[in-house]
Write an enzyme that holds these catalytic residues in place. Structure first.
Site, PDB file in Angstrom:
ATOM      1  N   GLY A 193       0.823  -1.202   0.000  1.00  0.00           N
ATOM      2  CA  GLY A 193       0.000   0.000   0.000  1.00  0.00           C
ATOM      3  C   GLY A 193       0.851   1.243   0.000  1.00  0.00           C
ATOM      4  O   GLY A 193       2.047   1.195  -0.262  1.00  0.00           O
ATOM      5  N   ASP A 244     -10.060  11.571   0.679  1.00  0.00           N
ATOM      6  CA  ASP A 244      -9.443  10.748  -0.359  1.00  0.00           C
ATOM      7  C   ASP A 244     -10.415   9.674  -0.837  1.00  0.00           C
ATOM      8  O   ASP A 244     -10.069   8.492  -0.924  1.00  0.00           O
ATOM      9  CB  ASP A 244      -8.139  10.137   0.169  1.00  0.00           C
TER      10      ASP A 244
END
Ligand SMILES: *[C@@H]1O[C@H](CO)[C@@H](O)[C@H](O)[C@H]1NC(C)=O
Ligand SMILES: *[C@@H]1O[C@H](CO)[C@@H](O)[C@H](O)[C@H]1NC(C)=O
Ligand SMILES: *[C@@H]1O[C@H](CO)[C@@H](O)[C@H](O)[C@H]1NC(C)=O
Ligand SMILES: *[C@@H]1O[C@H](CO)[C@@H](O)[C@H](O)[C@H]1NC(C)=O
Length: 959
Positions: A648, A763
């Protein structure tokens, strides 16, 4: 054993001390014990005589403590619990610890020994775990407020023993299971024949509502079962509750069957909410229910019918919401002339023929929404109706009519909030310090603030200020009656939230001073939470959730271990006997300390995170568990290759299995990454305060041996992005996409409208939406999220962060972040979901492309070329697509104020889902997927993050 001489000495000395103090020693010891389980205490809790020295929040009868009232007065950075010492206070009649968000953990079962307790008020705290069965032993209990906590598990059947109970409020928790009834041995809720309030809304209760639960001996006036998972049909015994005034059954998506025909036996009923279920059978007959003012039965599956005769025979009706029910025939003109009527929401029916509103329409009638009906003509007689009328989607509008009523503006979305209390300043208002606000009487002061949630107001015209003026006046009068030093009340931003409550923010300003003291706050909190205050009848049942109040001379719990000493130091002034008492107390406290050593250690290491906790936003650690490095090493098989499920933004993600069998995903931060470290803190802080089925949950974290790791629930189906690009093997047809989008919208709406303070995610994108095995969407990755609303303006000015393509241009230009920035990103996501295209790719920007190709006169708005081929382009299989595109384009409006709030977005997607023929929640229960190992559910792609200076000059611009 070695302690018993001490205990003996202690009890002797405590008896001796009674001679000197006005308080029974057992009560004093109990209070000291309770305070030790908090990380703070009211400022004057010093000494050993709570009654004699008038400890804040303590009231006594003789030498016994009979009442503890500390609503909203406990501060301090670390979460506290309610210790079992409470049982020492055996004469206690009232315990109010409400509005202390930093008070959590499970309720001690020893609370059941308080045989004199009449009021237990724990609303708005962070209590978790199951509600102890022992509460059923509180035979004197009259008011039980456990609402707005984090309780899980079933409603204990023992509550059925509370024969004096008047008010039972369990709303806004996470309770599961069914409603307990008398089973031959154990009592159940059907035994509560003196209770007037069953408030069970916004939980996860399920199962069929047993018919035995209601009987004619009951005196219920408020029955709130909304926003749960009840199934089966409504019990016919409901018709026996003829004292009922408010009935909410809305948003139980599995609730089906016909509405009992005896419902019109409920002649006192004023508020009826049956919307968003799967009810069938004939449209309920409300004939004779002459008290009804608010009726919402929208979005059910009743048999098609014509406008029933009761339509025009309900004299008090203010609001009639019957959307998407297939009701047909000519609309009776008398409907518009009902004297109290304010809002008619009748879209999605089959009303036909000629619309004649007449000239005698109700003076309060503000809105007639008849979108998507079959009205072919309109006749105007006399004064034309000049308020909001919506007829788009009717034959009368098909010929491209330019009449105002044909505009497809969707729902009205007033940019200005419908009400804000007027500030009565003669000249220029003064400039207030940052911690202060301007009061309605034009002075600067620090108000007590919070949110009022009205569960069933009887009106729908939110712009009618007379209601708010009435509330301000009435509330102020009540505070003064209770001698709270209140100067004025300010209300603002009323709106209907996702749970269908009318929410508004409340500011209570002090009189004759700039700040409230601890006693004032506990008084005001008590009045609002214990519902000593009854709002005017139009507002109906409500609850209050406070923001933490910043006291002057804030006694912040110091980090040193000496913290519990002030209690003792104060006593040391006394004589030798007292010193001896002290010694005994120290032993007791030391012993207790040892018991709680473990939790304390945990909080200590959490404190070492050194999160920036302004005193108003305390990091909450509800339920998030702390893991050691070794524990996580073990469950991920030494972070083995085989357990690696992806990379990630700031490290790798591993799958693991906890000893309990729970599957988890462990996100391990790259060592030494500063960015990671910041996001890590933000994510723990935010995720541990939110819990919603559409938000990924944090199981725990690890801060050990220089490592930073986050442990999440494991979500098996990867990200929405992977599904759209075909990487994950999960095929999404139109209905499934709507389902995913609806879940995502609900998750975001929760963050904006129910989290306190509100959270802007910052986000929102397809790689941050995870899909579980039933395709429930889970919003993830809170690394960039921000809290809003500390200053009441609903915005923060902050460095621009986000992901290219999803970023709100207004936020980019002004650096002012509001919840509407997420709405923008969500709008982009909506477009991405139907096109399966990256929002920004080789200079092509999805928002601009859709705008360019859009032609509202063609079917599917002429967007065939842009649509994801996987969807198939047959208009018949894409029901609701046009409305979906309209919604998306409203979300990406250039000005934030023109974008709808998420609550409205959720309602609109629910409507679209029904147009698409989706049984919203159940659509995909039986799907199975090829089993696969998802690549990296948590990381998404690395957050393409940038600061404003680092932005490429070819700026992203919609349109
Ligand atoms: C509960 O109600 C049932 C009948 O409905 C009754 O037989 C039983 O005694 C009641 N129990 C208690 C504890 O009141
Ligand atoms: C309606 O209420 C009355 C009491 O007011 C009750 O006697 C009657 O049984 C109820 N009717 C039905 C059909 O439930
Ligand atoms: C309106 O609909 C009803 C059925 O709901 C039908 O009987 C009637 O003929 C229709 N009227 C017109 C003018 O279309
Ligand atoms: C609130 O608590 C007081 C204090 O004992 C009690 O007497 C009163 O009846 C309660 N009122 C309501 C409406 O909860």
């Amino acid at each position: 054993m070695e302690l018993s001489p001490w205990l003996f000495m202690f009890s002797v000395l405590v008896k001796a001390s009674v001679i000197m103090a006005d308080t029974n020693g057992q009560d004093t010891a109990g209070l000291i014990g309770i305070a030790a389980s908090w990380n703070t205490h009211p400022s004057n809790w010093v000494g050993n005589d709570p009654c004699g020295e008038k400890w804040i929040g303590i009231s006594c009868t003789g030498d016994r403590v009979t009442s503890i009232r500390l609503s909203g007065t406990l501060r301090g950075g670390k979460p506290g619990t309610l210790s079992g010492d409470i049982q020492s206070l055996s004469e206690l009649q009232l315990l109010d610890l409400s509005q202390n968000k930093n008070l959590g953990g499970s309720l001690p079962s020893s609370i059941g020994t308080l045989s004199n307790l009449q009021n237990l008020v724990l609303a708005g705290c962070s209590f978790s775990g199951e509600i102890p069965q022992e509460i059923g032993q509180l035979s004197q209990l009259i008011f039980l407020y456990l609402n707005s906590n984090r309780f899980t598990g079933p409603i204990p059947s023992s509550l059925g023993r509370l024969s004096k109970l008047y008010w039972l409020d369990l709303g806004e928790n996470m309770l599961t299971g069914g409603l307990p009834i008398f089973d031959g041995t154990n009592p159940g809720l059907d035994n509560l024949t003196n209770t007037k309030h069953f408030h069970f809304g916004v939980n996860q209760l399920s199962g069929t509502i047993p018919r035995q639960i209601f009987n004619s001996n009951m005196k219920l006036i408020h029955l709130l079962l909304d926003n749960n998972n009840f199934s089966g049909s409504m019990p016919p015994t409901l018709g026996l509750l003829n004292t009922l005034e408010v009935l909410r059954f809305d948003k139980n998506s599995q609730l089906s069957g016909a509405v009992p025909t005896n419902i019109n036996n409920l002649t006192k009923l004023a508020e009826l909410h049956l919307e968003n279920n799967q009810l069938t059978g004939p449209l309920p007959d409300l004939t004779g229910m002459s008290s009804l003012s608010f009726v919402d039965m929208s979005n059910n599956s009743f048999n098609a019918s014509d406008a029933p005769s009761w339509f025009t025979a309900l004299p008090s009706l203010t609001s009639l919401y019957l959307e998407n029910l297939g009701i047909g025939g000519q609309l009776p003109q008398a409907l518009f002339s009902l004297s109290a009527i304010q809002t008619l929401r009748l879209r999605g029916n089959r009303f036909n023929g000629t619309l004649n509103i007449g000239s005698g329409f109700g003076t309060q009638l503000q809105k007639i929404d008849l979108q998507d009906n079959q009205i072919a003509q309109i006749t105007v007689t006399g004064t034309p109706y000049d308020k909001q009328l919506i007829l788009s989607g009717n034959p009368i509008c098909e010929q491209g009519s330019s009449e105002k009523y044909c505009k497809t503006t969707g729902q009205s979305n007033p940019a200005a909030p419908p009400y804000t209390t007027f500030k009565n300043c003669a000249g220029l208002p003064p400039t207030c310090l940052s911690s202060q606000l301007l009061s309605p009487s034009c002075t600067c002061a620090v108000p007590y603030r919070g949110t009022l949630f009205f569960r069933a107001p009887s009106f729908s015209d939110l712009s009618n200020e007379s209601y708010y003026l009435l509330l301000e006046k009435d509330m102020k009068a009540k505070f003064l009656l209770h001698q709270a030093p209140v100067d004025s009340i300010a209300l603002q931003n009323p709106f209907i939230d996702v749970s269908n409550n009318l929410e508004m923010s409340l500011e209570v300003f002090p009189s004759g001073k700039i700040q409230f003291g601890e006693q004032d706050i506990s008084d005001i909190g008590f009045i609002l939470t214990n519902q000593t205050y009854k709002p005017p009848p139009v507002f109906g049942p409500y609850f209050f959730i406070a923001q933490q109040y910043l006291f002057q001379n804030e006694v912040v719990a110091s980090k040193s271990k000496k913290n519990s000493m002030p209690l003792i130091v104060g006593v040391a002034v006394g004589g030798a006997v007292v010193v001896a008492v002290l010694l005994a107390l120290i032993v007791i406290i030391a012993k207790r300390k040892r018991k709680t050593h473990n939790t304390e250690e945990r909080s200590q290491s959490f404190a070492s995170l050194d999160m920036k906790s302004t005193s108003t936003s305390i990091p909450q650690l509800r339920g998030a568990r702390m893991f050691t490095f070794d524990e996580l090493k073990k469950i991920t098989n030494n972070f083995s290759e085989a357990n690696d499920i992806g990379t990630g933004g700031f490290g790798k993600v591993y799958r693991g299995t906890l000893p309990t069998g729970q599957l988890v995903a462990v996100k391990r931060s790259q060592q030494g990454s500063l960015q990671g470290s910041l996001e890590f803190r933000t994510e723990i802080e935010l995720l541990s305060r939110v819990h919603h089925k559409n938000v990924v949950s944090l199981v725990g974290f690890c801060l050990d041996q220089g490592e930073q790791m986050l442990v999440y629930e494991y979500i098996p189906n990867g990200t929405l992005k992977e599904s759209l690009t075909g990487k994950s093997g999960v095929r999404l047809d139109w209905k499934r996409r709507l389902r995913v989008i609806l879940g995502t919208a609900k998750g975001i709406a929760y963050l904006h409208e129910l989290a306190d303070p509100p959270i802007v995610h910052r986000d929102i994108k397809s790689s941050n939406v995870l899909l579980d095995e039933r395709l429930n969407a889970k919003v993830s990755d809170f690394g960039l999220s921000k809290l809003l609303g500390e200053d009441g303006r609903g915005m923060v000015t902050t460095q621009v962060k986000g992901t290219m393509g999803y970023l709100d241009p207004e936020y980019y230009m002004t650096q002012q972040l509001t919840d509407r920035s997420d709405v923008y990103s969500f709008g982009v996501l909506l477009l991405e979901v139907i096109t399966a295209k990256k929002p920004l790719e080789r200079g092509r920007y999805i928002v601009r492309e859709v705008h360019t190709a859009l032609d509202r006169s063609k079917d599917l708005y002429g967007l065939h070329e842009l649509l994801d081929p996987v969807l198939g382009a047959a208009p018949s299989s894409l029901g609701g697509l046009e409305q979906y595109v309209d919604l998306a384009l409203r979300c990406v409006e250039e000005a934030g104020a023109d974008r709808p709030p998420m609550g409205e977005v959720v309602a609109e997607i629910e409507r679209i889902t029904r147009m698409a023929g989706g049984g919203a929640e159940s659509a995909s229960e039986s799907m199975s997927y090829p089993s696969r190992t998802p690549r990296h559910p948590y990381g998404g792609d690395s957050p393409a993050e940038y600061s404003s200076s680092g932005l490429p000059s070819s700026r992203v611009e919609p349109k």
